[in-house]
Motif scaffolding. Structure first.
Motif, PDB file in Angstrom:
ATOM      1  N   ARG A 142       7.151   5.330   4.586  1.00  0.00           N
ATOM      2  CA  ARG A 142       6.161   6.306   5.027  1.00  0.00           C
ATOM      3  C   ARG A 142       6.830   7.820   4.981  1.00  0.00           C
ATOM      4  O   ARG A 142       6.025   8.719   4.660  1.00  0.00           O
ATOM      5  CB  ARG A 142       5.728   5.937   6.355  1.00  0.00           C
ATOM      6  CG  ARG A 142       5.126   5.039   6.514  1.00  0.00           C
ATOM      7  CD  ARG A 142       4.589   4.677   8.227  1.00  0.00           C
ATOM      8  NE  ARG A 142       3.909   3.292   8.205  1.00  0.00           N
ATOM      9  CZ  ARG A 142       4.617   2.222   8.723  1.00  0.00           C
ATOM     10  NH1 ARG A 142       5.756   2.202   9.174  1.00  0.00           N
ATOM     11  NH2 ARG A 142       3.845   1.092   9.051  1.00  0.00           N
ATOM     12  N   ARG A 188       0.634  -1.152   0.266  1.00  0.00           N
ATOM     13  CA  ARG A 188       0.025   0.081  -0.033  1.00  0.00           C
ATOM     14  C   ARG A 188       0.869   1.198  -0.018  1.00  0.00           C
ATOM     15  O   ARG A 188       0.566   2.238  -0.630  1.00  0.00           O
ATOM     16  CB  ARG A 188      -0.865  -0.061   1.241  1.00  0.00           C
ATOM     17  CG  ARG A 188      -2.131  -0.983   1.063  1.00  0.00           C
ATOM     18  CD  ARG A 188      -2.669  -1.219   2.427  1.00  0.00           C
ATOM     19  NE  ARG A 188      -3.926  -1.989   2.277  1.00  0.00           N
ATOM     20  CZ  ARG A 188      -4.874  -2.404   3.099  1.00  0.00           C
ATOM     21  NH1 ARG A 188      -4.263  -2.121   4.502  1.00  0.00           N
ATOM     22  NH2 ARG A 188      -5.746  -3.275   3.007  1.00  0.00           N
ATOM     23  N   ALA A 215       1.542   9.371  -5.964  1.00  0.00           N
ATOM     24  CA  ALA A 215       2.235  10.933  -5.731  1.00  0.00           C
ATOM     25  C   ALA A 215       3.167  11.194  -6.999  1.00  0.00           C
ATOM     26  O   ALA A 215       3.207  12.109  -7.488  1.00  0.00           O
ATOM     27  CB  ALA A 215       2.744  11.006  -4.452  1.00  0.00           C
ATOM     28  N   GLU A 268       2.012   1.764  -3.510  1.00  0.00           N
ATOM     29  CA  GLU A 268       1.187   2.321  -4.310  1.00  0.00           C
ATOM     30  C   GLU A 268       0.976   3.794  -4.011  1.00  0.00           C
ATOM     31  O   GLU A 268       0.814   4.699  -5.074  1.00  0.00           O
ATOM     32  CB  GLU A 268      -0.229   1.506  -4.105  1.00  0.00           C
ATOM     33  CG  GLU A 268      -1.273   2.020  -4.756  1.00  0.00           C
ATOM     34  CD  GLU A 268      -2.544   1.330  -4.764  1.00  0.00           C
ATOM     35  OE1 GLU A 268      -3.397   1.198  -5.482  1.00  0.00           O
ATOM     36  OE2 GLU A 268      -2.746   0.628  -3.596  1.00  0.00           O
ATOM     37  N   ARG A 269       0.805   4.455  -2.960  1.00  0.00           N
ATOM     38  CA  ARG A 269       0.786   5.782  -2.364  1.00  0.00           C
ATOM     39  C   ARG A 269       1.964   6.688  -3.099  1.00  0.00           C
ATOM     40  O   ARG A 269       1.722   7.547  -3.613  1.00  0.00           O
ATOM     41  CB  ARG A 269       0.437   5.915  -1.258  1.00  0.00           C
ATOM     42  CG  ARG A 269      -0.802   5.503  -0.505  1.00  0.00           C
ATOM     43  CD  ARG A 269      -0.693   5.782   0.969  1.00  0.00           C
ATOM     44  NE  ARG A 269      -0.616   7.153   1.302  1.00  0.00           N
ATOM     45  CZ  ARG A 269      -0.576   7.430   2.684  1.00  0.00           C
ATOM     46  NH1 ARG A 269      -0.437   6.566   3.651  1.00  0.00           N
ATOM     47  NH2 ARG A 269      -0.332   8.757   2.985  1.00  0.00           N
ATOM     48  N   VAL A 289       6.648   8.619   1.287  1.00  0.00           N
ATOM     49  CA  VAL A 289       5.136   8.925   1.031  1.00  0.00           C
ATOM     50  C   VAL A 289       4.861  10.436   1.423  1.00  0.00           C
ATOM     51  O   VAL A 289       4.128  11.152   0.784  1.00  0.00           O
ATOM     52  CB  VAL A 289       4.088   7.943   1.876  1.00  0.00           C
ATOM     53  CG1 VAL A 289       2.835   8.277   1.756  1.00  0.00           C
ATOM     54  CG2 VAL A 289       4.303   6.818   0.899  1.00  0.00           C
ATOM     55  N   GLU A 333       3.701  13.049  -1.193  1.00  0.00           N
ATOM     56  CA  GLU A 333       2.397  13.848  -1.182  1.00  0.00           C
ATOM     57  C   GLU A 333       2.493  15.370  -0.986  1.00  0.00           C
ATOM     58  O   GLU A 333       1.748  16.110  -1.215  1.00  0.00           O
ATOM     59  CB  GLU A 333       1.434  12.910  -0.067  1.00  0.00           C
ATOM     60  CG  GLU A 333       1.222  11.687  -0.712  1.00  0.00           C
ATOM     61  CD  GLU A 333       0.238  10.709   0.314  1.00  0.00           C
ATOM     62  OE1 GLU A 333      -0.216   9.697  -0.124  1.00  0.00           O
ATOM     63  OE2 GLU A 333       0.236  11.187   1.539  1.00  0.00           O
TER      64      GLU A 333
END
Length: 259
Positions: free
Chosen positions: A191, A18, A26, A21-22, A194, A198
């Motif tokens: 993380r 996941r 982004a 994927e994020r 991410v 983002e």
């Protein structure tokens, strides 16, 4: 010196999938929206400040993005504590931005200050995980800020981004230690990446909205006067003080305050 250890998970669990994927979504958004033009130039500068601030934090320097912006724009921030140190925390900024702007396409192995260890399964792993594996070795081989700053260039040279995206600075201080749980470190780096990706995409959207707002205001103004120059200045510099606006636009202090 011991050979660096590559952090490359043998398996990808659901949580890691996941996160990957994020990141892909982004970065895909960044690749498609910062391909050129005026907004790209402004975003690139903002992204450099964001990325460098993150690198300083990973290096253990207690400075935030606002401090980097203050230094870069020579704009003092009231209430911010003065950072006193024998080492200049910003000495790597200009060389880094110059390197990011180089047009030649080199292989990702070039310029590394160490000989990378290619772990089993490296060629089959997602590009993000390959980059993290190399980043971990770089962090173990070099104790300065350069490993953290190298990630945007590494991602571009591996083909994940069209050009180096300066906001994609991520990592984990534990990379420099002998890892007991490499999967936990990789998750934290994912993380972090991410969040950086983002946030970078959010800045692009914000800048474009601000650009459109200025276009509308200029279109409605009967006598734009210094509005055009103010629009450019406000987009380029997130911190504006009346004195700086006045000097840049040739206005009095009262005029700068009204502008």
């Amino acid at each position: 010196m011991a050979r660096p250890i590559a952090l490359l998970p043998e398996k990808i669990d659901l949580d890691m999938a996941r996160l990957l994927e994020r990141i892909a979504l982004a970065i895909g958004g960044l690749n498609s929206t910062v391909s050129g033009g005026f907004v790209h130039q402004i975003w690139h500068q903002r992204a450099c400040w964001t990325g460098y601030a993150r690198a300083l934090q990973l290096q253990g320097v207690e400075l935030d993005e606002i401090d980097v912006i203050s230094w870069a724009t020579t704009t003092p921030i009231p209430g911010r504590a003065r950072f006193d140190t024998l080492v200049d925390p910003f000495d790597a900024f200009v060389p880094w931005t110059v390197m990011l702007g180089e047009r030649d396409q080199r292989h990702w192995r070039e310029d590394l200050p160490f000989t990378p260890v290619i772990p089993t399964g490296f060629s089959d792993a997602p590009l993000i995980l390959r980059a993290i594996a190399i980043l971990s070795q770089h962090a173990q081989a070099t104790g300065d800020i350069s490993p953290w700053l190298s990630l945007p260039l590494l991602l571009a040279r591996m083909g994940l981004t069209r050009t180096p995206l300066p906001c994609l600075v991520a990592g984990d201080k534990a990379m420099r230690l002998t890892p007991r749980d490499s999967r936990a470190i990789v998750r934290r780096v994912l993380r972090d990446l991410v969040a950086q990706a983002e946030d970078g995409l959010a800045i692009v959207i914000e800048l474009d909205a601000e650009r459109r707002r200025w276009i509308r205001l200029l279109g409605e103004a009967r006598k734009p006067g210094a509005l055009r120059a103010l629009a450019v200045l406000s987009l380029r510099e997130p911190i504006l003080r009346p004195e700086h606006v006045g000097r840049t636009l040739g206005l009095s202090r009262s005029g700068a305050g009204k502008a």
